[in-house]
Design an enzyme around this catalytic site. Structure first.
Site, PDB file in Angstrom:
ATOM      1  N   ARG A 195       4.606  11.103  -2.381  1.00 44.47           N
ATOM      2  CA  ARG A 195       4.301  10.739  -0.997  1.00 44.47           C
ATOM      3  C   ARG A 195       5.505  10.996  -0.084  1.00 44.47           C
ATOM      4  NH1 ARG A 195       4.650   4.584   1.257  1.00 44.47           N
ATOM      5  NH2 ARG A 195       3.865   5.090   3.323  1.00 44.47           N
ATOM      6  N   ASN A 219       8.273  -5.161  -0.922  1.00 47.14           N
ATOM      7  CA  ASN A 219       8.122  -4.028  -0.018  1.00 47.14           C
ATOM      8  C   ASN A 219       6.672  -4.059   0.437  1.00 47.14           C
ATOM      9  OD1 ASN A 219       7.912  -1.687   1.426  1.00 47.14           O
ATOM     10  ND2 ASN A 219       8.995  -0.410  -0.060  1.00 47.14           N
ATOM     11  N   HIS A 253      12.916  -2.056   1.943  1.00 48.17           N
ATOM     12  CA  HIS A 253      12.321  -0.775   2.325  1.00 48.17           C
ATOM     13  C   HIS A 253      13.173   0.356   1.781  1.00 48.17           C
ATOM     14  CE1 HIS A 253       9.635  -2.829   5.058  1.00 48.17           C
ATOM     15  NE2 HIS A 253      10.684  -3.528   5.464  1.00 48.17           N
ATOM     16  N   LEU A 254      12.504   1.415   1.337  1.00 47.43           N
ATOM     17  CA  LEU A 254      13.244   2.601   0.913  1.00 47.43           C
ATOM     18  C   LEU A 254      13.865   3.288   2.126  1.00 47.43           C
ATOM     19  CD1 LEU A 254      10.219   2.987  -1.030  1.00 47.43           C
ATOM     20  CD2 LEU A 254      12.119   3.994  -2.260  1.00 47.43           C
ATOM     21  N   SER A 255      13.054   3.479   3.156  1.00 47.15           N
ATOM     22  CA  SER A 255      13.546   4.134   4.370  1.00 47.15           C
ATOM     23  C   SER A 255      14.121   3.070   5.307  1.00 47.15           C
ATOM     24  CB  SER A 255      12.394   4.882   5.060  1.00 47.15           C
ATOM     25  OG  SER A 255      11.431   3.975   5.549  1.00 47.15           O
ATOM     26  N   ARG A 290      12.818   5.282  12.479  1.00 44.52           N
ATOM     27  CA  ARG A 290      11.589   6.077  12.445  1.00 44.52           C
ATOM     28  C   ARG A 290      10.696   5.762  13.664  1.00 44.52           C
ATOM     29  NH1 ARG A 290       9.132   5.453   6.673  1.00 44.52           N
ATOM     30  NH2 ARG A 290       7.867   7.173   7.476  1.00 44.52           N
ATOM     31  N   ASP A 327       2.372 -15.320   7.000  1.00 44.33           N
ATOM     32  CA  ASP A 327       2.072 -16.739   6.778  1.00 44.33           C
ATOM     33  C   ASP A 327       2.140 -17.087   5.295  1.00 44.33           C
ATOM     34  OD1 ASP A 327       1.806 -17.133   9.471  1.00 44.33           O
ATOM     35  OD2 ASP A 327      -0.380 -17.291   9.470  1.00 44.33           O
ATOM     36  N   HIS A 341       4.697  -4.355   9.447  1.00 42.81           N
ATOM     37  CA  HIS A 341       4.740  -4.223  10.896  1.00 42.81           C
ATOM     38  C   HIS A 341       3.642  -4.988  11.628  1.00 42.81           C
ATOM     39  CE1 HIS A 341       7.559  -1.288   9.549  1.00 42.81           C
ATOM     40  NE2 HIS A 341       6.626  -0.513   9.028  1.00 42.81           N
ATOM     41  N   TYR A 351      10.783   9.065   1.276  1.00 41.01           N
ATOM     42  CA  TYR A 351      10.796   8.137   0.144  1.00 41.01           C
ATOM     43  C   TYR A 351      11.371   8.715  -1.148  1.00 41.01           C
ATOM     44  CZ  TYR A 351       7.655   5.947   3.491  1.00 41.01           C
ATOM     45  OH  TYR A 351       7.112   5.415   4.637  1.00 41.01           O
ATOM     46  N   ARG A 389       7.279   1.111  13.627  1.00 40.20           N
ATOM     47  CA  ARG A 389       7.969   0.578  12.439  1.00 40.20           C
ATOM     48  C   ARG A 389       9.186  -0.281  12.799  1.00 40.20           C
ATOM     49  NH1 ARG A 389       5.609   3.746   8.302  1.00 40.20           N
ATOM     50  NH2 ARG A 389       5.089   5.821   9.071  1.00 40.20           N
ATOM     51  N   GLU A 406      12.999  -8.926   1.801  1.00 35.69           N
ATOM     52  CA  GLU A 406      12.242  -7.774   2.322  1.00 35.69           C
ATOM     53  C   GLU A 406      13.003  -6.494   1.980  1.00 35.69           C
ATOM     54  OE1 GLU A 406      11.916  -7.892   6.582  1.00 35.69           O
ATOM     55  OE2 GLU A 406      11.051  -5.879   6.687  1.00 35.69           O
ATOM     56  N   ALA A 447       3.282  -0.716   5.179  1.00 38.54           N
ATOM     57  CA  ALA A 447       2.930  -0.801   6.608  1.00 38.54           C
ATOM     58  C   ALA A 447       2.553  -2.218   7.050  1.00 38.54           C
ATOM     59  CB  ALA A 447       1.804   0.176   6.916  1.00 38.54           C
ATOM     60  N   PRO A 497       0.798  -1.220   0.000  1.00 44.86           N
ATOM     61  CA  PRO A 497       0.000   0.000   0.000  1.00 44.86           C
ATOM     62  C   PRO A 497       0.835   1.276   0.000  1.00 44.86           C
ATOM     63  CG  PRO A 497      -0.077  -1.073   2.154  1.00 44.86           C
ATOM     64  CD  PRO A 497       0.576  -2.041   1.205  1.00 44.86           C
ATOM     65  N   ASN A 498       0.324   2.255  -0.710  1.00 47.20           N
ATOM     66  CA  ASN A 498       0.872   3.628  -0.770  1.00 47.20           C
ATOM     67  C   ASN A 498       2.157   3.763  -1.585  1.00 47.20           C
ATOM     68  OD1 ASN A 498      -1.201   4.743   0.980  1.00 47.20           O
ATOM     69  ND2 ASN A 498      -0.216   3.611   2.614  1.00 47.20           N
TER      70      ASN A 498
HETATM   71  C1  DQA Z   1       8.304   1.380   3.862  1.00 47.91           C
HETATM   72  C2  DQA Z   1       8.398   1.601   5.380  1.00 47.91           C
HETATM   73  C3  DQA Z   1       7.076   1.315   6.051  1.00 47.91           C
HETATM   74  O1  DQA Z   1       7.173   1.556   7.445  1.00 47.91           O
HETATM   75  C4  DQA Z   1       5.996   2.219   5.492  1.00 47.91           C
HETATM   76  O2  DQA Z   1       4.744   1.900   6.060  1.00 47.91           O
HETATM   77  C5  DQA Z   1       5.924   2.194   3.994  1.00 47.91           C
HETATM   78  C6  DQA Z   1       7.178   2.192   3.255  1.00 47.91           C
HETATM   79  C7  DQA Z   1       9.610   1.789   3.142  1.00 47.91           C
HETATM   80  O3  DQA Z   1       9.778   1.401   1.986  1.00 47.91           O
HETATM   81  O4  DQA Z   1      10.441   2.506   3.702  1.00 47.91           O
HETATM   82  O5  DQA Z   1       4.859   2.258   3.415  1.00 47.91           O
HETATM   83  O6  DQA Z   1       8.088   0.004   3.624  1.00 47.91           O
END
Ligand code: DQA
Length: 150
Positions: free
Chosen positions: A17, A73, A99-101, A106, A86, A79, A22, A110, A97, A76, A9-10
């Site tokens: 965003r 990725n 993540h950009l950040s 943070r 599963d 978390h 990001y 997270r 796995e 959220a 998501p997002n």
């Molecule tokens: C994220 C980090 C997550 O905590 C956050 O909810 C995201 C992006 C990242 O790529 O840094 O949506 O996965």
């Protein structure tokens, strides 16, 4: 080698965003670069995005016998997504796995990744480069010679 890249998501809003976390690059741009890099590495890369946990799980199930690895990725859901966790445990291909950040730098919510224990590895904190490093990791680990130098 065939890989699936799955964004949660997002992440479709990358570029607009929260650029302080990001970056300003759009997903379309990042995807184009990843596809070029994948082609150079001889990797067939399919990129998907889904905003719901169920949708992401359906995509993982459908890909489970089709791909050699997954770059994920989970946004959220990372978390608190136990069903997603599963699903990762249920499928044969290894999942990296991404993540950009750097979530640990943070908010406290997270700091936990419920998917980390069932993933093959984790790359975080390098912005869009995190995806490219995951691609590189799969490319480097694919050969038997590389695998046994780990
Ligand atoms: C994220 C980090 C997550 O905590 C956050 O909810 C995201 C992006 C990242 O790529 O840094 O949506 O996965």
């Amino acid at each position: 080698m065939r890989l699936l890249l799955l964004n949660g998501p997002n992440l479709n809003l990358l570029g607009e965003r929260e650029p302080e976390h990001y970056g300003r690059e759009t997903w379309a741009n990042i995807e184009a670069r990843l596809k070029t890099r994948a082609a150079a590495l001889g990797i067939e890369l399919e990129c998907r995005q889904h905003s719901s946990e169920g949708g992401m799980i359906d995509i993982l199930h459908a890909a489970r016998h089709e791909v050699d690895g997954v770059i994920l990725n989970a946004g959220a859901y990372t978390h608190y997504g136990y069903a997603l966790r599963d699903a990762i445990a249920a499928i044969p291909p290894p999942v990296i796995e991404v993540h950009l950040s750097l979530p640990e730098a943070r908010e406290e919510f997270r700091h936990v990744s419920v998917i980390a224990p069932v993933c093959a590895g984790r790359i975080a904190g390098f912005g869009a480069l995190s995806y490219e490093l995951a691609l590189e990791a799969f490319a480097r680990l694919r050969g038997p010679e590389e695998a046994h130098t780990r």
